[in-house]
Design a protein around this motif. Structure first.
Motif, PDB file in Angstrom:
ATOM      1  N   ASP B 222     -18.763 -17.321  10.678  1.00 15.52           N
ATOM      2  CA  ASP B 222     -18.676 -15.873  10.490  1.00 15.52           C
ATOM      3  C   ASP B 222     -17.256 -15.400  10.758  1.00 15.52           C
ATOM      4  OD1 ASP B 222     -21.426 -15.510   9.916  1.00 15.52           O
ATOM      5  OD2 ASP B 222     -21.849 -15.774  12.040  1.00 15.52           O
ATOM      6  N   LEU B 223     -16.844 -14.420   9.991  1.00 15.87           N
ATOM      7  CA  LEU B 223     -15.506 -13.858  10.181  1.00 15.87           C
ATOM      8  C   LEU B 223     -15.495 -12.962  11.407  1.00 15.87           C
ATOM      9  CD1 LEU B 223     -12.719 -13.688   8.746  1.00 15.87           C
ATOM     10  CD2 LEU B 223     -13.579 -11.657   7.577  1.00 15.87           C
ATOM     11  N   LEU B 224     -16.483 -12.085  11.479  1.00 15.90           N
ATOM     12  CA  LEU B 224     -16.622 -11.150  12.598  1.00 15.90           C
ATOM     13  C   LEU B 224     -17.992 -10.492  12.504  1.00 15.90           C
ATOM     14  CD1 LEU B 224     -16.154  -8.352  10.885  1.00 15.90           C
ATOM     15  CD2 LEU B 224     -13.760  -8.800  11.328  1.00 15.90           C
ATOM     16  N   VAL B 308     -10.247  -6.520   4.051  1.00 12.49           N
ATOM     17  CA  VAL B 308      -9.903  -7.424   2.955  1.00 12.49           C
ATOM     18  C   VAL B 308      -9.315  -8.693   3.558  1.00 12.49           C
ATOM     19  CG1 VAL B 308      -8.515  -7.754   0.878  1.00 12.49           C
ATOM     20  CG2 VAL B 308      -9.461  -5.498   1.384  1.00 12.49           C
ATOM     21  N   LEU B 309      -9.780  -9.835   3.073  1.00 13.99           N
ATOM     22  CA  LEU B 309      -9.301 -11.135   3.549  1.00 13.99           C
ATOM     23  C   LEU B 309      -8.519 -11.797   2.422  1.00 13.99           C
ATOM     24  CD1 LEU B 309      -9.567 -13.295   5.897  1.00 13.99           C
ATOM     25  CD2 LEU B 309     -11.460 -14.239   4.563  1.00 13.99           C
ATOM     26  N   SER B 310      -7.328 -12.318   2.751  1.00 15.05           N
ATOM     27  CA  SER B 310      -6.519 -12.980   1.731  1.00 15.05           C
ATOM     28  C   SER B 310      -6.835 -14.472   1.684  1.00 15.05           C
ATOM     29  CB  SER B 310      -5.028 -12.782   2.014  1.00 15.05           C
ATOM     30  OG  SER B 310      -4.634 -13.629   3.084  1.00 15.05           O
ATOM     31  N   TYR B 311      -6.350 -15.141   0.647  1.00 16.61           N
ATOM     32  CA  TYR B 311      -6.542 -16.583   0.527  1.00 16.61           C
ATOM     33  C   TYR B 311      -5.946 -17.319   1.728  1.00 16.61           C
ATOM     34  CZ  TYR B 311      -8.125 -16.277  -4.324  1.00 16.61           C
ATOM     35  OH  TYR B 311      -8.850 -16.015  -5.462  1.00 16.61           O
ATOM     36  N   GLU B 312      -4.902 -16.743   2.293  1.00 17.83           N
ATOM     37  CA  GLU B 312      -4.224 -17.385   3.424  1.00 17.83           C
ATOM     38  C   GLU B 312      -4.908 -17.078   4.750  1.00 17.83           C
ATOM     39  OE1 GLU B 312      -2.512 -15.533   1.091  1.00 17.83           O
ATOM     40  OE2 GLU B 312      -2.042 -17.374  -0.014  1.00 17.83           O
ATOM     41  N   GLY B 313      -5.973 -16.309   4.721  1.00 15.91           N
ATOM     42  CA  GLY B 313      -6.694 -15.983   5.945  1.00 15.91           C
ATOM     43  C   GLY B 313      -6.194 -14.726   6.623  1.00 15.91           C
ATOM     44  N   GLY B 323     -13.390   0.932  14.159  1.00 16.44           N
ATOM     45  CA  GLY B 323     -14.446   1.489  14.996  1.00 16.44           C
ATOM     46  C   GLY B 323     -15.807   0.866  14.781  1.00 16.44           C
ATOM     47  N   VAL B 324     -15.918   0.023  13.761  1.00 19.25           N
ATOM     48  CA  VAL B 324     -17.210  -0.583  13.428  1.00 19.25           C
ATOM     49  C   VAL B 324     -17.284  -2.035  13.886  1.00 19.25           C
ATOM     50  CG1 VAL B 324     -18.772  -1.126  11.515  1.00 19.25           C
ATOM     51  CG2 VAL B 324     -17.399   0.944  11.439  1.00 19.25           C
ATOM     52  N   ILE B 325     -16.142  -2.688  13.988  1.00 20.30           N
ATOM     53  CA  ILE B 325     -16.119  -4.099  14.376  1.00 20.30           C
ATOM     54  C   ILE B 325     -16.631  -4.247  15.807  1.00 20.30           C
ATOM     55  CG2 ILE B 325     -14.609  -6.054  14.892  1.00 20.30           C
ATOM     56  CD1 ILE B 325     -12.861  -5.201  12.563  1.00 20.30           C
ATOM     57  N   PRO B 332     -10.928 -12.607  14.259  1.00 15.62           N
ATOM     58  CA  PRO B 332      -9.569 -13.055  13.984  1.00 15.62           C
ATOM     59  C   PRO B 332      -8.584 -11.890  14.080  1.00 15.62           C
ATOM     60  CG  PRO B 332     -10.834 -12.885  11.961  1.00 15.62           C
ATOM     61  CD  PRO B 332     -11.789 -12.665  13.085  1.00 15.62           C
ATOM     62  N   ALA B 333      -7.327 -12.219  14.232  1.00 11.52           N
ATOM     63  CA  ALA B 333      -6.307 -11.170  14.278  1.00 11.52           C
ATOM     64  C   ALA B 333      -6.303 -10.409  12.953  1.00 11.52           C
ATOM     65  CB  ALA B 333      -4.947 -11.802  14.521  1.00 11.52           C
ATOM     66  N   PHE B 334      -6.076  -9.119  13.050  1.00 18.78           N
ATOM     67  CA  PHE B 334      -6.047  -8.326  11.825  1.00 18.78           C
ATOM     68  C   PHE B 334      -4.938  -7.286  11.906  1.00 18.78           C
ATOM     69  CE2 PHE B 334      -9.365  -6.530  14.620  1.00 18.78           C
ATOM     70  CZ  PHE B 334      -8.831  -5.276  14.871  1.00 18.78           C
TER      71      PHE B 334
END
Lengths: 146, 338
Positions: B222-224, B308-313, B323-325, B332-334
């Motif tokens: 899972d991403l988050l 949005v997630l890029s190909y590079e992560g 406020g939702v995460i 991961p860092a964003f």
């Protein structure tokens, strides 16, 4: 303290065995609920005429609804210390939810009446299910591209 | 004592999962409703599926330009699709079916993959010209190519225009079921999930729903997680449905500006909105436009939370998404789009 921990562990272990027996019992004697057409409220409104839809619609996989008891962990855990231990364990379990580790404590005090939603999704409902959709925590879901 | 009632089944080529936390008194009524859903989804597919040669949509797609009377359901979903095209400046475009078929997605995805694995040629339809090399502009914009009056069911289309309503139909179905369930049990906690497009509510505003966002770059991870008491979530990515055509990977998100699968920086996007349709529309739009241009367009939509997630992560979110995460679970860092 050690004795209490041992006692708590024993209670959990006993609960797990009871839950397993109940789940196996359900597996051996399924009681599928008949699929009922609910006529007074339908998701669909009446379709216009014009280009009429096909008469027979193909349903890939027919599922039947299920039910089980729910108690909010947070409400239960406020009263006594044993339940607080429960809550701590739940926090730990929640971290592992998506690993489907088979622990049933997330369901609160009624796990003995639950269908299994952990290792085998087939016991959750009679239908084939996507395991990523069925989480041990009833208030958890997953979003992914499809 | 509360009860959980739910149902899981397959429809629209995906998994449908509905869960309701309610009082004992409403269990029977809700179960009756849920048991009807597989049949209802079948009826909806018979109207909206482009893979069903007898569906109402396919028959409309195969007709020449003209005016046709269509069912309420088709009229409603076409209306939503055209409205989505307007708010996204034409990036969400349901009239790209021809381009999608040219790219090789001319049958169910399972059949596309089976054909690819068997080494069979991608394009079998005789009436689909071979996709041209290079970039071409889409000649017809959706709002000019097709018009709908959702009250009368009158649909006007230009010759050669065909619609793909797959994504938005799923969102529409989620919203429809959600609204019906709310009508049946206003105080119930509800989560309706159709293949990752979901809508939920927790009327008591107590323990929120936890929504895991799958990481497309790390299988099974899972991403988050998100924590929500109400709203809708949808995720779109370019890796889930992709196939090889002439030794090149293709995917299902057609950029209407080129007529080809998008080549943006985004590999995936997740949007939280009020409705599943809105979330679905914007998740797809962000994937097509990529991070910078996507968030630029999204900036006007103050009610939307997005990542949005890029190909590079690389992960970029907007302020509302922060406020939702779920801060209690490692993410991961964003970066935050200004």
């Amino acid at each position: 303290m050690k004795n209490k921990s041992t006692l708590v562990s024993l209670v959990f272990a006993t609960g797990s065995v009871v839950a397993l027996v109940m789940i196996l019992g359900n597996l051996e004697s399924p009681s599928p609920s008949p699929s009922t057409t609910y006529k007074s409220v339908s998701p669909a409104g009446p379709a216009n005429a014009g280009v009429a839809p096909a008469a027979e619609a193909e349903v890939v996989s027919q599922g039947d609804s299920y039910e089980y008891d729910f108690e909010d962990d947070e409400e239960d855990d406020e009263d006594d210390k044993d339940d607080k231990d429960d809550k701590d364990d739940n926090k730990h379990d929640n971290k592992d939810d998506n690993k489907h580790n088979g622990k049933s404590k997330n369901y609160g005090n009624n796990n003995q009446s639950l269908p299994s939603t952990s290792n085998s999704t087939t016991t959750t409902t009679p239908s084939a299910s996507d395991s990523t959709q069925i989480q041990p925590n009833p208030k958890q879901s997953t979003t992914q591209a499809s | 004592m509360k009860k959980i009632v739910g149902i899981d089944f397959e429809a629209m080529n995906t998994s449908i999962n509905v869960r309701v936390i309610t009082t004992v008194e409403r269990v029977k009524m809700l179960k009756n409703y849920l048991d009807f859903l597989p049949t209802w989804f079948g009826e909806v597919e018979a109207i909206l599926s482009r893979f069903d040669t007898q569906s109402e949509l396919t028959r409309i797609n195969n007709k020449a330009g003209g005016t046709y009377h269509v069912s309420n359901i088709l009229a409603e979903v076409v209306y939503l699709a055209l409205d989505a095209s307007k708010v996204t400046n034409g990036i969400f475009d349901s009239t790209i079916l021809g381009k999608l078929e040219q790219a090789g997605y001319d049958r169910t995805f399972q059949e596309v993959i089976a054909r690819m694995e068997a080494g069979l040629p991608v394009l079998i339809k005789e009436n689909v010209p071979k996709a041209r090399i290079g970039r071409i502009a889409q000649s017809n914009k959706g709002d000019k190519a097709i018009k709908i009056d959702r009250h009368t069911g009158s649909l006007v289309k230009l010759n050669g225009i065909s619609l793909d309503l797959g994504g938005i139909a799923k969102g529409w179905a989620v919203d429809r079921i959600f609204d019906q369930l709310r009508g049946l049990s206003e105080q119930a906690e509800i989560c309706v999930n159709a293949g990752g497009d979901l809508r939920l509510v927790n009327p008591s505003e107590g323990k929120p729903w936890s929504i895991k966002v799958e990481n497309p770059l790390e299988k099974g991870e899972d991403l988050l997680s998100l924590r929500l008491n109400h709203g809708a979530v949808a995720t779109s990515n370019v890796l889930k449905r992709r196939w090889k055509y002439e030794e090149q990977w293709q995917h299902h998100l057609i950029d209407p500006r080129t007529g080809y699968p998008s080549e943006s920086t985004a590999v995936a996007a997740t949007v939280v909105a009020e409705t599943a349709v809105e979330a679905e529309v914007w998740a797809k739009t962000l994937c097509i436009l990529g991070m910078e241009k996507g968030f630029e367009l999204l900036g006007r939509q103050a009610n939307l939370a997005a990542l949005v997630l890029s190909y590079e992560g690389e992960l970029m979110i907007n302020e509302k998404m922060r406020g939702v995460i779920d801060a209690g679970i490692s993410a991961p860092a964003f970066s935050i789009h200004p």
